[in-house]
Scaffold this motif. Structure first.
Motif, short mmCIF file in Angstrom:
data_model
loop_
_atom_site.label_atom_id
_atom_site.label_comp_id
_atom_site.label_asym_id
_atom_site.label_seq_id
_atom_site.Cartn_x
_atom_site.Cartn_y
_atom_site.Cartn_z
N CYS A 79 39.39 13.69 72.95
CA CYS A 79 40.70 13.50 72.59
C CYS A 79 41.29 14.96 72.15
O CYS A 79 40.48 15.74 71.76
N GLN A 80 42.34 15.35 72.50
CA GLN A 80 42.85 16.82 72.31
C GLN A 80 42.71 17.05 70.83
O GLN A 80 43.04 16.05 70.01
N GLY A 81 42.45 17.87 70.40
CA GLY A 81 42.20 18.20 68.79
C GLY A 81 40.66 18.64 68.63
O GLY A 81 40.29 19.19 67.46
N MET A 82 39.97 17.66 69.50
CA MET A 82 38.50 17.83 69.06
C MET A 82 38.02 19.33 69.31
O MET A 82 36.97 19.69 68.61
N SER A 83 38.52 19.86 70.23
CA SER A 83 38.23 21.30 70.66
C SER A 83 38.21 22.27 69.47
O SER A 83 37.42 23.19 69.21
N PHE A 84 39.34 22.01 68.42
CA PHE A 84 39.42 22.89 67.49
C PHE A 84 38.32 22.60 66.35
O PHE A 84 37.98 23.46 65.69
N VAL A 85 37.87 21.23 66.11
CA VAL A 85 37.05 20.64 65.35
C VAL A 85 35.52 21.29 65.62
O VAL A 85 35.02 22.21 64.83
N VAL A 86 35.34 21.35 67.08
CA VAL A 86 34.21 21.87 67.51
C VAL A 86 34.01 23.34 67.41
O VAL A 86 32.97 23.95 66.99
N ALA A 87 35.13 24.30 67.93
CA ALA A 87 35.14 25.57 67.51
C ALA A 87 35.02 26.03 66.19
O ALA A 87 34.14 26.90 66.18
#
Length: 168
Positions: free
Chosen positions: A96-104
């Protein structure tokens, strides 16, 4: 043979930042990772290379948008590491969009394998069910609680103003 779970033999301290070590321990991600076969992440990465889904399409769109103003996320190894973690998790569960910032953020403080397990722990054990689902029902639940329970107690004038505007 090299240890495939570096946190189990003390090697992990060399590749974590102090914040990463604290997050890893606070999440209890080691327990989640240890409950799975040691090759789970590698298997999911490989499976994601050949998989096609709408989730994976969104992953590919989101990677260049993630911290696009930071040089480390434009070039170098971070975009590839981010792609592997997100695609593997999309195959395991969803994206889901937003996960990329968490993982980054996780990748800035811990190795790739551990970032994957930290994400799995956050998404599967800490957040309400459905938080990262397509319909975002967990997010809506959070918003409901924040706006109807906490906001009137912490910021009553703002809550009254939003109610007057019929803000949902």
């Amino acid at each position: 043979a090299a240890c495939v779970r570096p946190w189990c033999c003390g090697m992990w301290t060399r590749s974590f930042t102090p914040q990463g070590r604290v997050w890893w321990a606070a999440l209890g991600a080691e327990r989640v990772a240890a409950a799975e076969p040691a090759d789970t992440y590698d298997r999911l990465v490989e499976e994601s290379r050949h998989a096609e889904s709408s989730c994976l399409t969104v992953v590919e769109r989101d990677i260049p948008r993630t911290f696009a103003d930071r040089a480390a996320f434009i070039a170098g190894a971070l975009p590839a590491r981010l792609r592997r973690v997100l695609r593997a998790y999309a195959v395991r569960n969803t994206y889901c969009q937003g996960m990329s910032f968490v993982v980054a953020l996780l990748l800035q403080h811990m190795p790739e394998l551990e970032a994957f397990w930290a994400l799995a722990t956050i998404a599967e054990h800490f957040l309400p069910e459905g938080y990262f689902s397509e319909d975002l029902r967990g997010v809506y639940m959070d918003q409901y609680v924040a706006f109807t329970v906490f906001l009137p107690h912490r910021l009553p004038r703002l809550a009254a103003h939003l109610a007057e505007l019929e803000f949902p």
